[in-house]
Design a protein around this motif. Structure first.
Motif, PDB file in Angstrom:
ATOM      1  N   GLU A 190     -21.703  11.763 -11.256  1.00 10.81           N
ATOM      2  CA  GLU A 190     -21.138  10.633 -10.590  1.00 10.81           C
ATOM      3  C   GLU A 190     -21.546   9.332 -11.224  1.00 10.81           C
ATOM      4  O   GLU A 190     -22.605   9.366 -12.036  1.00 10.81           O
ATOM      5  CB  GLU A 190     -21.661  10.510  -9.192  1.00 10.81           C
ATOM      6  CG  GLU A 190     -21.202  11.868  -8.450  1.00 10.81           C
ATOM      7  CD  GLU A 190     -21.781  11.916  -6.759  1.00 10.81           C
ATOM      8  OE1 GLU A 190     -21.097  12.080  -6.101  1.00 10.81           O
ATOM      9  OE2 GLU A 190     -22.876  11.527  -6.757  1.00 10.81           O
ATOM     10  N   GLY A 191     -20.778   8.209 -11.070  1.00  8.71           N
ATOM     11  CA  GLY A 191     -21.084   6.903 -11.398  1.00  8.71           C
ATOM     12  C   GLY A 191     -20.311   6.411 -12.519  1.00  8.71           C
ATOM     13  O   GLY A 191     -18.952   7.040 -12.838  1.00  8.71           O
ATOM     14  N   PHE A 192     -20.834   5.449 -13.487  1.00 13.86           N
ATOM     15  CA  PHE A 192     -20.009   4.919 -14.444  1.00 13.86           C
ATOM     16  C   PHE A 192     -20.839   4.511 -15.350  1.00 13.86           C
ATOM     17  O   PHE A 192     -22.348   4.511 -15.225  1.00 13.86           O
ATOM     18  CB  PHE A 192     -19.185   3.581 -13.905  1.00 13.86           C
ATOM     19  CG  PHE A 192     -19.953   2.844 -12.869  1.00 13.86           C
ATOM     20  CD1 PHE A 192     -20.679   1.560 -13.497  1.00 13.86           C
ATOM     21  CD2 PHE A 192     -20.172   2.977 -11.538  1.00 13.86           C
ATOM     22  CE1 PHE A 192     -21.297   0.692 -12.834  1.00 13.86           C
ATOM     23  CE2 PHE A 192     -20.907   2.166 -10.874  1.00 13.86           C
ATOM     24  CZ  PHE A 192     -21.601   0.903 -11.327  1.00 13.86           C
ATOM     25  N   VAL A 193     -20.446   3.786 -16.370  1.00 14.25           N
ATOM     26  CA  VAL A 193     -21.305   3.408 -17.793  1.00 14.25           C
ATOM     27  C   VAL A 193     -22.486   2.518 -17.434  1.00 14.25           C
ATOM     28  O   VAL A 193     -22.197   1.678 -16.532  1.00 14.25           O
ATOM     29  CB  VAL A 193     -20.516   2.798 -18.741  1.00 14.25           C
ATOM     30  CG1 VAL A 193     -19.603   1.630 -18.031  1.00 14.25           C
ATOM     31  CG2 VAL A 193     -21.254   2.557 -20.006  1.00 14.25           C
ATOM     32  N   GLY A 194     -23.689   2.941 -17.852  1.00 12.48           N
ATOM     33  CA  GLY A 194     -24.898   2.200 -17.224  1.00 12.48           C
ATOM     34  C   GLY A 194     -25.535   2.940 -16.007  1.00 12.48           C
ATOM     35  O   GLY A 194     -26.767   2.683 -15.757  1.00 12.48           O
ATOM     36  N   ASN A 195     -24.659   3.318 -15.289  1.00 11.67           N
ATOM     37  CA  ASN A 195     -25.186   4.163 -13.952  1.00 11.67           C
ATOM     38  C   ASN A 195     -24.451   5.445 -13.559  1.00 11.67           C
ATOM     39  O   ASN A 195     -24.128   5.463 -12.433  1.00 11.67           O
ATOM     40  CB  ASN A 195     -25.034   3.072 -12.899  1.00 11.67           C
ATOM     41  CG  ASN A 195     -25.422   1.719 -12.940  1.00 11.67           C
ATOM     42  OD1 ASN A 195     -26.603   1.444 -12.551  1.00 11.67           O
ATOM     43  ND2 ASN A 195     -24.857   0.718 -13.547  1.00 11.67           N
ATOM     44  N   PHE A 196     -25.083   6.336 -14.342  1.00 16.78           N
ATOM     45  CA  PHE A 196     -24.615   7.698 -13.940  1.00 16.78           C
ATOM     46  C   PHE A 196     -25.792   8.546 -13.320  1.00 16.78           C
ATOM     47  O   PHE A 196     -26.817   8.222 -13.629  1.00 16.78           O
ATOM     48  CB  PHE A 196     -24.281   8.473 -15.338  1.00 16.78           C
ATOM     49  CG  PHE A 196     -22.945   8.236 -16.196  1.00 16.78           C
ATOM     50  CD1 PHE A 196     -21.790   8.295 -15.594  1.00 16.78           C
ATOM     51  CD2 PHE A 196     -23.146   7.405 -17.311  1.00 16.78           C
ATOM     52  CE1 PHE A 196     -20.526   8.030 -16.148  1.00 16.78           C
ATOM     53  CE2 PHE A 196     -21.932   6.771 -18.113  1.00 16.78           C
ATOM     54  CZ  PHE A 196     -20.631   7.375 -17.475  1.00 16.78           C
ATOM     55  N   ARG A 197     -25.261   9.202 -12.549  1.00 18.03           N
ATOM     56  CA  ARG A 197     -26.150  10.327 -12.019  1.00 18.03           C
ATOM     57  C   ARG A 197     -25.887  11.706 -12.044  1.00 18.03           C
ATOM     58  O   ARG A 197     -24.622  12.317 -11.678  1.00 18.03           O
ATOM     59  CB  ARG A 197     -26.261   9.874 -10.304  1.00 18.03           C
ATOM     60  CG  ARG A 197     -27.228  11.000  -9.560  1.00 18.03           C
ATOM     61  CD  ARG A 197     -27.622  10.565  -8.169  1.00 18.03           C
ATOM     62  NE  ARG A 197     -28.577   9.657  -8.465  1.00 18.03           N
ATOM     63  CZ  ARG A 197     -29.457   9.144  -7.381  1.00 18.03           C
ATOM     64  NH1 ARG A 197     -29.170   9.494  -6.143  1.00 18.03           N
ATOM     65  NH2 ARG A 197     -30.273   8.266  -7.740  1.00 18.03           N
TER      66      ARG A 197
ATOM     67  N   ASN B 272      -6.860   1.047 -12.157  1.00 19.21           N
ATOM     68  CA  ASN B 272      -8.180   1.145 -11.981  1.00 19.21           C
ATOM     69  C   ASN B 272      -8.859   0.533 -13.180  1.00 19.21           C
ATOM     70  O   ASN B 272      -9.125   0.948 -14.085  1.00 19.21           O
ATOM     71  CB  ASN B 272      -8.729   2.735 -11.785  1.00 19.21           C
ATOM     72  CG  ASN B 272     -10.203   2.729 -11.303  1.00 19.21           C
ATOM     73  OD1 ASN B 272     -10.894   1.607 -11.567  1.00 19.21           O
ATOM     74  ND2 ASN B 272     -10.416   4.084 -10.654  1.00 19.21           N
ATOM     75  N   GLU B 273      -9.237  -0.826 -12.925  1.00 20.17           N
ATOM     76  CA  GLU B 273      -9.974  -1.683 -13.726  1.00 20.17           C
ATOM     77  C   GLU B 273     -11.190  -1.297 -14.451  1.00 20.17           C
ATOM     78  O   GLU B 273     -11.631  -1.461 -15.469  1.00 20.17           O
ATOM     79  CB  GLU B 273      -9.960  -3.243 -13.266  1.00 20.17           C
ATOM     80  CG  GLU B 273      -8.500  -3.573 -13.094  1.00 20.17           C
ATOM     81  CD  GLU B 273      -8.828  -5.206 -12.666  1.00 20.17           C
ATOM     82  OE1 GLU B 273      -9.803  -5.828 -12.589  1.00 20.17           O
ATOM     83  OE2 GLU B 273      -7.725  -5.931 -12.398  1.00 20.17           O
ATOM     84  N   ALA B 274     -12.062  -0.304 -13.377  1.00 19.32           N
ATOM     85  CA  ALA B 274     -13.298   0.231 -13.751  1.00 19.32           C
ATOM     86  C   ALA B 274     -13.122   1.166 -15.095  1.00 19.32           C
ATOM     87  O   ALA B 274     -14.234   1.286 -15.785  1.00 19.32           O
ATOM     88  CB  ALA B 274     -13.852   0.601 -12.646  1.00 19.32           C
TER      89      ALA B 274
ATOM     90  N   ALA C 162      -9.778  -7.004 -21.842  1.00 20.45           N
ATOM     91  CA  ALA C 162      -8.801  -6.514 -22.379  1.00 20.45           C
ATOM     92  C   ALA C 162      -8.581  -5.052 -21.689  1.00 20.45           C
ATOM     93  O   ALA C 162      -8.771  -4.011 -22.235  1.00 20.45           O
ATOM     94  CB  ALA C 162      -8.845  -6.397 -23.951  1.00 20.45           C
ATOM     95  N   ILE C 163      -7.726  -5.301 -20.582  1.00 25.71           N
ATOM     96  CA  ILE C 163      -7.415  -4.090 -19.563  1.00 25.71           C
ATOM     97  C   ILE C 163      -6.000  -4.315 -19.320  1.00 25.71           C
ATOM     98  O   ILE C 163      -5.375  -5.375 -19.132  1.00 25.71           O
ATOM     99  CB  ILE C 163      -8.404  -4.096 -18.501  1.00 25.71           C
ATOM    100  CG1 ILE C 163      -8.407  -5.370 -17.699  1.00 25.71           C
ATOM    101  CG2 ILE C 163      -9.898  -3.417 -18.937  1.00 25.71           C
ATOM    102  CD1 ILE C 163      -9.228  -5.236 -16.379  1.00 25.71           C
ATOM    103  N   SER C 164      -5.440  -3.224 -18.808  1.00 25.21           N
ATOM    104  CA  SER C 164      -4.114  -3.330 -18.479  1.00 25.21           C
ATOM    105  C   SER C 164      -3.820  -4.098 -17.211  1.00 25.21           C
ATOM    106  O   SER C 164      -4.744  -4.116 -16.284  1.00 25.21           O
ATOM    107  CB  SER C 164      -3.379  -1.840 -18.104  1.00 25.21           C
ATOM    108  OG  SER C 164      -3.534  -1.244 -19.289  1.00 25.21           O
TER     109      SER C 164
END
Length: 280
Positions: free
Chosen positions: A85-92, A240-242, A197-199
């Motif tokens: 779970e999580g995202f870049v820098g904060n995965f578990r 989803n900007e994330a 630089a995101i959609s």
């Protein structure tokens, strides 16, 4: 070898590999096994006086001992990976061990093998959790193919070596060094700044045709609908900007100019192309 329940000889390994790699020679198998044994990744057993003798190599044990001295490093052997779970820098990540499970917090993830290391569980599948994809040869597919071979679609997740294609040990080492640099660029920072630089969806132009959804390598676009003030139903897409990587695939596929990358509208590219063509 990892899937076998018994000791395998070099000839048995060669016979097994010939099914998927018909051009491989027996000498290559012997040479690779010898190198893996010297590095400590496998244990070599020899027959003498009718008894099996184990040729132990202490290199791997020594490497593990040195790594375990570092408080920031954990070494797990004989384990599988469960849910992530999580995202870049904060995965578990859930590590499934023979005697139980353990959750670890990590900043970046590197997949260095094409072998299926997923734990059999209904709770999670780390390949699906991280949106990892494989090709017809069971190798992992990157964000932009050969243009960006080490990056996955999910930010902060990288691949190298036999995870992405068939390669020899020297090339795999070089590949690993490149991926280690990518991961170090994440975990060495105290703060991570998301690229702008995101959609961006132009709601009044988007008619919900959904042409942009399937091509999105990050699976960051979702079709939605809502009720407008006059009571009609409006279909559009949501980003989803994330997890958006700003690759521009959506902008290239949209027939209505209903989505673009922030700071990189289609007309900007047209002017750049005209400029280059004029200068030529």
């Amino acid at each position: 070898m990892s899937k076998s329940s018994k000791h395998m000889s070099a000839k048995e390994i060669y016979a097994s590999l010939c099914k998927s790699h018909p051009g491989m020679g027996l000498t290559t198998v012997y040479r690779t096994l010898e190198l893996l044994a010297r590095m400590g990744f496998i244990t070599k057993l020899t027959l003498g006086d009718g008894k099996i003798k184990e040729n132990k190599n202490k290199l791997m044990e020594k490497m593990r001992e040195e790594l375990n001295k570092n408080e920031k490093v954990k070494v797990f052997t004989g384990t599988k990976v469960g849910r992530v779970e999580g995202f870049v820098g904060n995965f578990r990540a859930e590590i499934v061990k023979p005697n139980g499970k353990e959750n670890i917090d990590i900043g970046s993830i590197v997949v260095a093998t094409g072998i299926d290391i997923r734990a059999v569980s209904d709770d999670g599948d780390f390949e699906k959790d991280l949106l990892l994809q494989r090709d017809e040869k069971n190798f992992f597919v990157g964000m932009l193919g050969i243009l960006n071979p080490l990056d996955f679609n999910t930010d902060g997740v990288f691949k190298c070596g036999s995870a992405r294609k068939e390669m020899g040990i020297p090339d795999a080492i070089i590949d690993g060094e490149g991926t280690a640099s990518c991961a170090a660029g994440v975990i060495s920072k105290k703060e991570l700044v998301k690229s702008p630089a995101i959609s961006i969806v132009v709601d009044e132009k988007c008619d919900g045709c959904a042409y942009c959804i399937e091509p999105c390598p990050a699976q960051a676009i979702t079709l939605i609908e809502y009720m407008q003030e006059e009571g009609s139903i409006k279909k559009t897409v949501e980003v989803n900007e994330a997890i958006c990587r700003g690759c521009g695939v959506c902008m290239a596929t949209c027939p209505k100019k209903g989505i673009f990358i922030r700071h990189f509208k289609p007309e900007y590219f047209k002017e750049m192309i005209k400029s280059v063509a004029g200068g030529a």
